[in-house]
Design an enzyme around this catalytic site. Structure first.
Site, PDB file in Angstrom:
ATOM      1  N   PRO A  70      30.905   0.583  31.231  1.00 26.94           N
ATOM      2  CG  PRO A  70      32.763  -0.589  32.029  1.00 26.94           C
ATOM      3  CD  PRO A  70      31.529   0.132  32.488  1.00 26.94           C
ATOM      4  N   GLY A  92      29.083  -3.737  26.969  1.00 21.48           N
ATOM      5  CA  GLY A  92      29.497  -5.148  26.849  1.00 21.48           C
ATOM      6  C   GLY A  92      30.281  -5.593  28.067  1.00 21.48           C
ATOM      7  N   GLY A 147      28.885  -6.426  31.068  1.00 24.62           N
ATOM      8  CA  GLY A 147      28.101  -7.198  32.043  1.00 24.62           C
ATOM      9  C   GLY A 147      27.499  -6.323  33.128  1.00 24.62           C
ATOM     10  N   GLY A 160      25.003  -4.066  32.593  1.00 24.39           N
ATOM     11  CA  GLY A 160      23.653  -3.605  32.248  1.00 24.39           C
ATOM     12  C   GLY A 160      23.639  -2.227  31.618  1.00 24.39           C
ATOM     13  CG  ASP A 215      20.674  -6.700  32.740  1.00 19.51           C
ATOM     14  OD1 ASP A 215      20.859  -7.590  33.588  1.00 19.51           O
ATOM     15  OD2 ASP A 215      21.483  -6.437  31.831  1.00 19.51           O
TER      16      ASP A 215
HETATM   17  O1  PMV Z   1      25.488  -9.191  30.294  1.00 20.38           O
HETATM   18  P1  PMV Z   1      24.436  -8.637  31.151  1.00 20.38           P
HETATM   19  O2  PMV Z   1      24.939  -7.942  32.324  1.00 20.38           O
HETATM   20  O3  PMV Z   1      23.410  -7.844  30.431  1.00 20.38           O
HETATM   21  O4  PMV Z   1      23.701  -9.936  31.799  1.00 20.38           O
HETATM   22  C1  PMV Z   1      22.518 -10.462  31.381  1.00 20.38           C
HETATM   23  C2  PMV Z   1      22.133 -11.626  32.250  1.00 20.38           C
HETATM   24  C3  PMV Z   1      21.790 -12.890  31.499  1.00 20.38           C
HETATM   25  O5  PMV Z   1      21.218 -13.783  32.460  1.00 20.38           O
HETATM   26  C4  PMV Z   1      23.025 -13.526  30.897  1.00 20.38           C
HETATM   27  C5  PMV Z   1      20.794 -12.640  30.381  1.00 20.38           C
HETATM   28  C6  PMV Z   1      19.420 -12.267  30.866  1.00 20.38           C
HETATM   29  O6  PMV Z   1      18.671 -11.743  30.045  1.00 20.38           O
HETATM   30  O7  PMV Z   1      19.073 -12.501  32.040  1.00 20.38           O
END
Ligand code: PMV
Length: 311
Positions: free
Chosen positions: A98, A100, A102, A104, A149
């Site tokens: 998905p 957005g 979370g 990656g 990520d």
């Molecule tokens: O939303 P995601 O899964 O891409 O999480 C990124 C993690 C954060 O710590 C919020 C941002 C980062 O760059 O580390």
């Protein structure tokens, strides 16, 4: 026709604080994957990327130096790194991660695409080179990404990550079972990271203390994960990490409700995972409680759940 893939990821502890130099712990999440298939294209037709779901075709040339499309940018970075012109090829992309969410998605798609293109050009990128290039694309998605990520997705191993230092992997003393939950709400990590930055700039003492507390939780969690057992304590750390993320303004009423549903159903602990305000969450559970907790989460509005074991 060869296909190249890259997994999604989950962050177990330390998101957001990791941007400020605190450690974070993440693991690959292979139930969700981005895949790129390399297909021959007619002579002189150049390099195209096709989105399997959208049907959208993107043409890659070296002319545009700062594209706002991350896929085109990823392909251009590979061509420049290898010093090659665009080959006559079509790269077909599909992903069940998905956007957005979370998970990656951006880093996974870039990784699969760069693996495919560099291999098709006869010069597969090393892990380190790939990781650096994917990080460059991440900057387009996130603004100021920590690099966690791309690191966990490129190396496909659990990592203990501190920004600017070589990633460490760690031992899992006893298997841990997590329910991974898609909240069904997509959210922008760029936005949440930007909002946390604003809070931090406005009141460094207060928000800096919250960020340090998250760092302390991550260091303790690593010790507990390595020594095995201590599931109650690990769950309590997840709950504490979630509360601190809420204090950083990156939770939401929906995420809080889903975490509460997991805890009420018997999870040791639950927290949002990734950028927050939507996206995903994780709950540490006993494997035999998975069906009932998953059902409770769905009743509370979760879109989808998966069971994963970290070993
Ligand atoms: O939303 P995601 O899964 O891409 O999480 C990124 C993690 C954060 O710590 C919020 C941002 C980062 O760059 O580390």
């Amino acid at each position: 026709m060869e296909t190249y893939s890259a997994p999604a990821k989950i962050i177990l502890f330390g998101e957001h604080a990791v941007v400020y130099g605190e450690p974070a712990i993440a693991a690959p999440f292979s139930a969700l994957q981005a895949q790129v298939t390399v297909m021959p294209a007619p002579l002189g037709s150049g390099l195209s990327i096709i989105g399997a779901a959208s049907g959208l075709t993107l043409h890659v040339s070296l002319a545009n130096d700062t594209p706002d499309n991350a896929l085109v940018y990823a392909a251009q970075l590979v061509l420049k790194a290898l010093g090659k012109p665009p080959p006559d090829l079509t790269l077909a992309l599909r992903s069940n991660i998905p956007i957005g969410g979370g998970f990656g998605s951006g880093a996974a798609v870039s990784t699969a695409l760069m693996r495919a293109l560099s291999a098709a050009l006869g010069a597969p990128l090393s892990g380190e080179a790939l990781n650096n290039l994917v990080y460059e694309v991440e900057q387009l998605h996130h603004g100021t990404p920590s690099g966690i990520d791309n690191t966990v997705i490129v190396y496909e191993q659990p990592v203990y990550f501190v920004r600017g230092t070589p990633p460490e992997t760690f031992r899992v003393g006893a298997p841990l079972t997590f329910l991974v939950v898609d909240s069904g709400v997509s959210a922008s990590t760029r936005e949440t990271v930007g909002d946390v930055r604003q809070l931090y700039t406005r009141d460094r003492a207060h928000y800096g203390a919250i960020i340090s507390e998250i760092g302390e939780i991550v260091r303790t969690a690593r010790t507990l994960i390595e020594s095995g057992g201590a599931l109650e304590e690990l769950g309590a750390l997840m709950n504490a990490n979630h509360a601190l993320l809420r204090a950083l303004s990156v939770s939401s009423a929906h995420l809080d409700r889903l975490c509460a549903a997991a805890r009420d159903g018997g999870a040791y602990g639950a927290k949002l995972s990734g950028g927050g305000r939507g996206g995903s969450l994780i709950a540490l559970i006993e494997p035999d409680l998975a069906p009932s907790i998953a059902a409770a989460l769905r009743s509370a509005g979760a879109a989808q759940t998966w069971l994963i074991q970290l070993t």
